[in-house]
Design a protein around this motif. Structure first.
Motif, PDB file in Angstrom:
ATOM      1  N   THR A  28       6.434 -37.996  -7.930  1.00  0.00           N
ATOM      2  CA  THR A  28       6.359 -36.865  -9.033  1.00  0.00           C
ATOM      3  C   THR A  28       6.430 -35.344  -7.808  1.00  0.00           C
ATOM      4  N   ALA A  29       7.067 -34.449  -8.416  1.00  0.00           N
ATOM      5  CA  ALA A  29       7.008 -33.077  -7.599  1.00  0.00           C
ATOM      6  C   ALA A  29       5.778 -32.591  -7.402  1.00  0.00           C
ATOM      7  N   ILE A  30       4.735 -32.863  -8.133  1.00  0.00           N
ATOM      8  CA  ILE A  30       3.316 -32.468  -8.105  1.00  0.00           C
ATOM      9  C   ILE A  30       2.343 -33.414  -8.364  1.00  0.00           C
ATOM     10  N   GLU A  31       1.181 -33.229  -7.761  1.00  0.00           N
ATOM     11  CA  GLU A  31       0.205 -34.387  -8.507  1.00  0.00           C
ATOM     12  C   GLU A  31      -1.139 -33.471  -8.420  1.00  0.00           C
ATOM     13  N   GLU A  49      -3.283 -19.325 -10.105  1.00  0.00           N
ATOM     14  CA  GLU A  49      -4.697 -19.604  -9.482  1.00  0.00           C
ATOM     15  C   GLU A  49      -4.673 -20.621  -8.548  1.00  0.00           C
ATOM     16  N   LEU A  50      -3.945 -21.906  -9.179  1.00  0.00           N
ATOM     17  CA  LEU A  50      -3.996 -23.022  -8.329  1.00  0.00           C
ATOM     18  C   LEU A  50      -3.552 -22.719  -6.686  1.00  0.00           C
ATOM     19  N   VAL A  51      -2.412 -22.022  -6.988  1.00  0.00           N
ATOM     20  CA  VAL A  51      -1.786 -21.797  -5.621  1.00  0.00           C
ATOM     21  C   VAL A  51      -2.692 -21.083  -4.647  1.00  0.00           C
ATOM     22  N   LEU A  52      -3.325 -19.964  -5.193  1.00  0.00           N
ATOM     23  CA  LEU A  52      -4.301 -19.147  -4.269  1.00  0.00           C
ATOM     24  C   LEU A  52      -5.362 -19.806  -4.120  1.00  0.00           C
ATOM     25  N   ASN A  53      -5.890 -21.017  -4.577  1.00  0.00           N
ATOM     26  CA  ASN A  53      -7.043 -21.620  -4.536  1.00  0.00           C
ATOM     27  C   ASN A  53      -6.892 -22.546  -3.253  1.00  0.00           C
ATOM     28  N   GLU A  54      -7.468 -21.862  -2.099  1.00  0.00           N
ATOM     29  CA  GLU A  54      -7.545 -22.588  -0.938  1.00  0.00           C
ATOM     30  C   GLU A  54      -8.171 -24.198  -0.949  1.00  0.00           C
ATOM     31  N   LEU A  87      -2.617 -27.418  -0.901  1.00  0.00           N
ATOM     32  CA  LEU A  87      -1.341 -27.897  -1.226  1.00  0.00           C
ATOM     33  C   LEU A  87      -0.521 -27.659   0.104  1.00  0.00           C
ATOM     34  N   THR A  88       0.428 -28.750   0.214  1.00  0.00           N
ATOM     35  CA  THR A  88       1.673 -28.325   1.343  1.00  0.00           C
ATOM     36  C   THR A  88       2.483 -27.068   0.940  1.00  0.00           C
ATOM     37  N   ARG A  89       3.485 -26.810   1.815  1.00  0.00           N
ATOM     38  CA  ARG A  89       4.076 -25.515   1.627  1.00  0.00           C
ATOM     39  C   ARG A  89       5.286 -25.969   0.731  1.00  0.00           C
ATOM     40  N   GLN A  90       5.426 -27.196   0.623  1.00  0.00           N
ATOM     41  CA  GLN A  90       6.535 -27.849  -0.373  1.00  0.00           C
ATOM     42  C   GLN A  90       5.976 -27.595  -1.763  1.00  0.00           C
ATOM     43  N   GLU A  91       4.799 -28.105  -2.021  1.00  0.00           N
ATOM     44  CA  GLU A  91       4.073 -28.198  -3.300  1.00  0.00           C
ATOM     45  C   GLU A  91       4.088 -26.560  -3.627  1.00  0.00           C
ATOM     46  N   VAL A  92       3.488 -25.680  -2.841  1.00  0.00           N
ATOM     47  CA  VAL A  92       3.417 -24.268  -2.940  1.00  0.00           C
ATOM     48  C   VAL A  92       4.625 -24.033  -3.787  1.00  0.00           C
ATOM     49  N   VAL A  93       5.739 -24.126  -2.948  1.00  0.00           N
ATOM     50  CA  VAL A  93       7.120 -23.643  -3.673  1.00  0.00           C
ATOM     51  C   VAL A  93       7.545 -24.226  -4.714  1.00  0.00           C
ATOM     52  N   ASP A  94       7.085 -25.850  -5.015  1.00  0.00           N
ATOM     53  CA  ASP A  94       7.481 -26.388  -6.237  1.00  0.00           C
ATOM     54  C   ASP A  94       6.700 -25.730  -7.525  1.00  0.00           C
TER      55      ASP A  94
END
Length: 227
Positions: A111-114, A166-171, A175-182
Motif C-alpha cells: 500500500t502507498a501508506i501505512e 500534522e502527520l507529516v510534520l510530526n517527527e 516517515l520516509t521521503r517517499q511516504e512524505v511525498v505520497d
C-alpha cells in the motif's frame, strides 16, 4: 424544429450525467485501490480516464453546436453554458481520481501508506468517493438538497487535509521521503476533489435557480493543482 432542439438538449443533459457517473466511479475505484493495493482497480481508473475526457469533449461540442445553431435563450441558455462549465469540472475530478490511482499503482504490491497515515488517507479517500456519488446524483436528479449537503460536508475533507499535514510534520512518525511525498500529494488530490464537488454543487444551484452562489474563485486547473 423545436422537437429536434429538445432532443439535442436531452442528449446534452444525458451526456453530462454520464460524465458525472464516470468521475464518481473513478474515485470509488481509486479509493479502493489505495486501500487494498489493488493493481487491477488502479489500472481501470487510469485506463478509463480517456472515456471521461471523451465525454467532456462531447458535452463541449454539443453545447457549442446548440449555441451556434439554435440560439437558446433564458433557462435553456443557462443549461447549455452551465453544462460546459460543469463538464470541465467533472473532467478534472476524474483527473484527480487518476492521480490517486497512479500513486496506488506505483507502490504495488505494498500500500502507498501505512500505520496512522493509512488510516487517515484511506478514510479521506472513502469520504471523497461518497462526495463523488453525491455529485453524480445531484447532476442526474438536480436535487438541491444534495448541493447543500456537499457544501456542508466539505469541511470533513478539509479537516482530513489538515490532519495529513500534522502527520507529516510530526517527527515521531519517522516517515520516509517517499511516504512524505505520497501523503502530501494524496491529501492535496483528495482535498481538491472535494473543492471541485463544491464548485459543481454551486453551478447546479445556478443551473436550476438562476442564482449565482459561486462567491469564491473555485478550484484551479490541473496544472495549478500539481504546481
Amino acid at each position: 424544429m423545436r422537437h429536434e432542439f429538445r432532443k439535442e438538449m436531452s442528449l446534452l443533459e444525458d451526456t453530462l450525467t454520464m460524465l458525472a457517473h464516470q468521475s464518481a466511479k473513478a474515485m470509488e475505484r481509486a479509493a479502493a485501490s489505495l486501500k487494498d493495493a489493488n493493481l487491477a482497480l488502479a489500472e481501470q481508473v487510469i485506463d478509463a480516464d480517456h472515456q471521461i475526457d471523451f465525454l467532456e469533449q462531447n458535452v463541449d461540442e454539443m453545447a457549442i453546436s446548440l449555441l451556434a445553431r439554435q440560439a437558446p435563450v433564458a433557462g435553456d441558455l443557462r443549461t447549455v453554458v452551465s453544462a460546459m462549465r460543469l463538464a470541465a469540472t467533472l473532467e478534472r475530478m476524474g483527473d484527480l481520481a487518476r492521480h490517486v490511482a497512479y500513486i496506488a499503482r506505483g507502490r504495488f504490491p505494498q500500500t502507498a501508506i501505512e500505520g496512522a497515515t493509512y488510516e487517515l488517507l484511506t478514510s479521506m479517500a472513502d469520504e471523497a468517493a461518497k462526495v463523488g456519488k453525491m455529485v453524480s446524483e445531484l447532476v442526474e436528479n438536480q436535487d438541491l438538497s444534495l448541493a447543500r449537503k456537499i457544501e456542508e460536508n466539505d469541511e470533513v475533507l478539509d479537516n482530513y487535509h489538515r490532519q495529513s499535514f500534522e502527520l507529516v510534520l510530526n517527527e515521531d512518525n519517522s516517515l520516509t521521503r517517499q511516504e512524505v511525498v505520497d501523503v502530501v500529494l494524496l491529501g492535496r488530490f483528495l482535498e481538491r476533489y472535494g473543492d471541485h464537488a463544491v464548485s459543481v454543487s454551486r453551478r447546479m444551484v445556478f443551473l436550476v435557480t438562476g442564482l449565482n452562489t459561486e462567491h469564491d474563485s473555485g478550484p484551479g486547473t490541473e496544472e495549478e493543482i500539481l504546481g
